[in-house]
Design an enzyme around this catalytic site. Structure first.
Site, PDB file in Angstrom:
ATOM      1  CE1 TYR A 142      -2.896   3.154   0.663  1.00  0.00           C
ATOM      2  CE2 TYR A 142      -3.514   2.262   2.784  1.00  0.00           C
ATOM      3  CZ  TYR A 142      -3.628   3.236   1.815  1.00  0.00           C
ATOM      4  OH  TYR A 142      -4.496   4.285   2.011  1.00  0.00           O
ATOM      5  CE  LYS A 172      -5.438   1.664  -0.505  1.00  0.00           C
ATOM      6  NZ  LYS A 172      -5.587   2.937  -1.130  1.00  0.00           N
TER       7      LYS A 172
END
Ligand code: SI3
Length: 308
Positions: A142, A172
């Site tokens: 992330y 992400k």
């Protein structure tokens, strides 16, 4: 949960519903799942991330939320990705083991951001220690440098990552550096990875360079409109896709000028869905009444192509 499908399309970064006195409001999750599917056509969720105030929750709360999303999403949602990042490595590892035990379809980890990794190897070492606690669960990095301050380029991070983290499944990517994002996609074209974009107001640009999907806060309440943008892009009808991006951008541009963050996202979601999201947790404070009135008026004024 064994995912039958690849992680593609929209992923709602879930909000954590709270009661007026600041406790997590678990009974609301069932209604929330049904709302995302039936009203927003969104069947993937990213739990306990930024929008979910994951780093403001204690371990017990994070586990309870993850369990509730997996349980309520069973046979309804395609993917429940649980964010297990934390400043403390043992806590992050504990959350990873828990996510694996409850059957989450993936885990994600943010870079630690108080004592920061200063280079790629330090960051990978941290991610690897967490990922190895859930050896059968797809792992996502992330990347959100505006919040973590960790600016290690993802393109460099991914070089050789599969050898260190065999469960590595994608990123992400919540940053505006589309060169870095494009290089990630380009260099890993042949692998079955998922590169998911996280700046909702720029999603169309990310689609143009090959994003496989998107994780974001606005897909909670603008998921249906954004799905229409994805359809237009796939057709391809770029003029129509642009209309949707310009309109969602128009809304976001408006609220960003008013001051827009997780507290305001909670207020907008409550307004649009009718599901009570409650207040944010300190240090965040409730959106003002003035913000809510103006955001509602702006949303109501938008003329979408599908409502012509
Ligand atoms: C900084 C931030 O919160 N970014 C959001 C975006 O969805 C953002 O709210 C949106 O692009 C509006 O600016 C996501 O990238 C965060 C996210 O996916 C998460 O909550 O885990």
């Amino acid at each position: 949960m064994t995912p039958r499908k690849k992680l593609r399309g929209l992923v709602a970064a879930t909000i954590t519903p709270m009661t007026p006195d600041g406790q997590i409001n678990l009974p609301v999750i069932r209604q929330y799942v049904d709302y995302l599917i039936s009203k927003q056509n969104v069947k993937n969720v990213f739990v306990n991330g930024t929008t979910g105030e994951g780093l403001s929750l204690n371990i017990q709360e994070r586990k309870q939320l993850a369990e509730e999303w997996v349980c309520q999403g069973k046979d309804k949602l395609d993917h429940v990705i649980v964010h297990v990042g934390a400043l403390s490595l043992p806590e992050s590892q504990e959350l990873a083991r828990h996510a694996a035990a409850i059957g989450a379809s993936g885990i994600a980890v943010i870079a630690p951001f108080l004592f920061k990794p200063t280079n790629k190897d330090e960051l990978i070492a941290f991610l690897q220690k967490v990922a190895s606690e859930a050896p059968a669960v797809p792992f996502y990095y992330y990347h959100i440098p505006p919040l973590t301050g960790v600016k290690i380029r993802v393109e460099e991070l991914l070089d050789g990552i599969k050898e260190r983290i065999p469960t590595f499944q994608g990123v992400k990517f919540s940053d505006r550096d589309l060169l870095d994002f494009a290089q990630c996609i380009h260099k890993h074209e042949r692998e079955q990875l998922a590169f998911l974009y996280g700046v909702d107001e720029q999603l169309l640009s990310a689609l143009a360079i090959g994003a496989h999907g998107a994780v974001g806060s606005t897909y909670n309440y603008l998921g249906r409109k954004t799905n229409l943008m994805l359809e237009a892009f796939a057709k391809p009808d770029l003029a129509l896709a642009r209309k949707y991006q310009f309109l969602t951008g128009d809304f976001l541009n408006f609220v960003i000028k008013l001051g827009f963050g997780v507290a305001q996202t909670k207020a907008v979601m409550t307004l649009v869905s009718g599901i009570p999201m409650g207040p944010p947790r300190l240090p965040l404070v409730d959106a003002s009444e003035e913000f809510i009135v103006k955001a509602k008026a702006k949303l109501d004024s938008i003329v979408w192509p599908d409502s012509d």
